[in-house]
Design an enzyme around this catalytic site. Structure first.
Site, PDB file in Angstrom:
ATOM      1  N   VAL A 102       0.842  -1.209   0.000  1.00  0.00           N
ATOM      2  CA  VAL A 102       0.000   0.000   0.000  1.00  0.00           C
ATOM      3  C   VAL A 102       0.873   1.253   0.000  1.00  0.00           C
ATOM      4  O   VAL A 102       2.041   1.217   0.363  1.00  0.00           O
ATOM      5  CB  VAL A 102      -0.980   0.048   1.209  1.00  0.00           C
ATOM      6  CG1 VAL A 102      -2.014  -1.038   1.101  1.00  0.00           C
ATOM      7  CG2 VAL A 102      -0.225  -0.018   2.524  1.00  0.00           C
ATOM      8  N   GLY A 105       2.384   3.517  -4.794  1.00  0.00           N
ATOM      9  CA  GLY A 105       2.219   3.836  -6.214  1.00  0.00           C
ATOM     10  C   GLY A 105       1.947   2.620  -7.072  1.00  0.00           C
ATOM     11  O   GLY A 105       2.022   2.685  -8.286  1.00  0.00           O
ATOM     12  N   SER A 108      -2.799  -0.145  -5.246  1.00  0.00           N
ATOM     13  CA  SER A 108      -3.495  -1.126  -4.409  1.00  0.00           C
ATOM     14  C   SER A 108      -4.952  -0.734  -4.170  1.00  0.00           C
ATOM     15  O   SER A 108      -5.835  -1.597  -4.126  1.00  0.00           O
ATOM     16  CB  SER A 108      -2.767  -1.343  -3.078  1.00  0.00           C
ATOM     17  OG  SER A 108      -3.026  -0.294  -2.193  1.00  0.00           O
ATOM     18  N   ALA A 110      -7.044   0.918  -6.162  1.00  0.00           N
ATOM     19  CA  ALA A 110      -7.863   0.636  -7.345  1.00  0.00           C
ATOM     20  C   ALA A 110      -8.063  -0.867  -7.531  1.00  0.00           C
ATOM     21  O   ALA A 110      -9.171  -1.325  -7.847  1.00  0.00           O
ATOM     22  CB  ALA A 110      -7.197   1.231  -8.591  1.00  0.00           C
ATOM     23  N   ALA A 111      -7.008  -1.636  -7.286  1.00  0.00           N
ATOM     24  CA  ALA A 111      -7.117  -3.091  -7.480  1.00  0.00           C
ATOM     25  C   ALA A 111      -8.092  -3.693  -6.464  1.00  0.00           C
ATOM     26  O   ALA A 111      -8.880  -4.590  -6.797  1.00  0.00           O
ATOM     27  CB  ALA A 111      -5.743  -3.744  -7.347  1.00  0.00           C
ATOM     28  N   ASP A 152      -5.324   4.742 -12.808  1.00  0.00           N
ATOM     29  CA  ASP A 152      -5.111   3.556 -11.962  1.00  0.00           C
ATOM     30  C   ASP A 152      -6.225   2.532 -12.180  1.00  0.00           C
ATOM     31  O   ASP A 152      -5.971   1.363 -12.474  1.00  0.00           O
ATOM     32  CB  ASP A 152      -5.101   3.944 -10.472  1.00  0.00           C
ATOM     33  CG  ASP A 152      -3.777   4.532 -10.042  1.00  0.00           C
ATOM     34  OD1 ASP A 152      -3.020   4.961 -10.917  1.00  0.00           O
ATOM     35  OD2 ASP A 152      -3.516   4.568  -8.826  1.00  0.00           O
TER      36      ASP A 152
HETATM   37  O1  PMV Z   1      -1.879   5.996  -7.324  1.00  0.00           O
HETATM   38  P1  PMV Z   1      -0.538   6.438  -7.737  1.00  0.00           P
HETATM   39  O2  PMV Z   1       0.333   6.863  -6.611  1.00  0.00           O
HETATM   40  O3  PMV Z   1       0.094   5.525  -8.718  1.00  0.00           O
HETATM   41  O4  PMV Z   1      -0.706   7.848  -8.531  1.00  0.00           O
HETATM   42  C1  PMV Z   1      -1.544   8.021  -9.595  1.00  0.00           C
HETATM   43  C2  PMV Z   1      -0.956   8.924 -10.594  1.00  0.00           C
HETATM   44  C3  PMV Z   1      -1.210  10.417 -10.489  1.00  0.00           C
HETATM   45  O5  PMV Z   1      -1.019  10.916 -11.806  1.00  0.00           O
HETATM   46  C4  PMV Z   1      -0.191  11.069  -9.552  1.00  0.00           C
HETATM   47  C5  PMV Z   1      -2.599  10.755 -10.014  1.00  0.00           C
HETATM   48  C6  PMV Z   1      -3.685  10.389 -10.993  1.00  0.00           C
HETATM   49  O6  PMV Z   1      -4.834  10.307 -10.564  1.00  0.00           O
HETATM   50  O7  PMV Z   1      -3.424  10.190 -12.179  1.00  0.00           O
END
Ligand code: PMV
Length: 314
Positions: A102, A105, A108, A110-111, A152
């Site tokens: 977690v 990046g 986690s 969204a999954a 994501d």
């Molecule tokens: O969830 P992460 O940390 O992989 O970040 C998503 C990517 C960003 O561009 C920073 C935010 C977004 O919603 O696209």
């Protein structure tokens, strides 16, 4: 009623994070070695409409009815019921587990949403199509991120490399020659909502400068797409380095990310950058497949808490 399970992978952003929130393109790919899994198990003694949510890793064991509107798992469950107009579903326990680290990046949140929506809608007898799964997961992302771009949830729903522009239909990326990426976790939590908020504050104060940086990232991403689809990934490492430089100017890198990125480059990676929200979390490094193990080991010796080697392919 049998238990219904579903899962969704982690993801990395190869190019374009942050700029994607402002309408520029980004490229992301699933990481299939790590997954969130949800299981819907009928509770034969429970009254209809009684829904229990369990996520042992975060100490959650609660009735849906007792969870607040802005609880991500509760929202995913409620929106699934709403989409299916399931007013009094059979009693069920929805259990979520995940091997995706977690706050690093790797997507986690969204999954977890996607796995839960799939398992629950499957349990209700009408598995939702990917498009709807994705739309619900996007609503849940708003709790995590505030103003998510949607990259994501899209990448983990379709489990395919994507070229993504906010608000536009998804474009699956054709990867002509698979390439290897080392993923290394700095061990410093990266809080995407904070990083996105910091970029927004900077943009409010100096929109011209920020728009210019976003344009540069957008251009790098478009060029990266051409070489990924054309099969000539020789320049990809350089594009990663260029993208990282602009992320540093946006203020979303960190001393620890910079240090490990430098070490990845020195130990043989063609290029390296942070991946995702930044300010911590993961970095990614483009590697020859037979040097990926060495790069991963060097990064671990230098302090990375966790490494993964993945192949990006369509
Ligand atoms: O969830 P992460 O940390 O992989 O970040 C998503 C990517 C960003 O561009 C920073 C935010 C977004 O919603 O696209």
């Amino acid at each position: 009623m049998p238990a219904i399970s579903a899962s969704a992978p982690g993801k990395i952003i190869l190019f374009g994070e942050h700029a994607v929130v402002y309408g520029r393109p980004a490229i992301a790919a699933p990481v299939l070695q790590v997954r969130a899994t949800a299981t819907a198990l009928a509770d034969i003694r429970g009254a209809s409409g009684h829904i229990r949510l369990e996520a042992p890793a975060i100490g959650l064991s609660a009735n849906l009815a007792d969870l607040p509107a802005d609880h991500p798992l509760a929202l995913a469950a409620r929106l699934t019921m709403e989409a299916l107009q399931a007013i009094h579903p059979p009693a069920v326990t929805l259990r979520v587990t995940s091997t995706i680290p977690v706050a690093s990046g790797l997507g986690s949140g969204a999954a977890t949403s996607v796995a839960l929506i799939r398992a629950f809608s499957g349990f209700l007898g009408r598995p939702l199509p990917d498009e709807q799964v994705n739309a619900i997961a996007f609503e849940v992302e708003k709790i995590y991120h505030g103003t998510p771009s949607g990259i994501d949830n899209t990448t983990v729903t379709y489990a395919q490399p994507v070229y993504y522009i906010r608000g536009q239909p998804i474009e699956k990326l054709q990867v002509k020659h698979p390439f290897t990426v080392v993923i290394a976790d700095t061990g410093v939590p990266g809080l995407t909502a904070k990083a996105v908020g910091d970029v927004r504050n900077g943009w409010r104060q100096d929109a011209i400068r920020y728009e210019n940086l976003f344009d540069q990232i957008g251009e790098i991403t478009r060029r990266a797409r051409q070489v990924i689809e054309g099969g000539d990934s020789a320049h990809l490492g350089r594009y990663m380095n260029e993208n990282q430089e602009i992320l540093e100017q946006l203020g979303v890198s960190s001393p620890e990310l910079n240090r490990l990125i430098q070490i990845a480059r020195e130990s043989g990676a063609y290029g390296a950058k942070l991946s995702g929200g930044g300010q911590g979390g993961n970095l990614i490094a483009l590697a020859e497949s037979d040097s990926a193990g060495h790069i991963a080991e060097t990064l671990q010796n230098a302090g990375a808490v966790h490494t993964l080697i993945t192949s990006v392919q369509s």
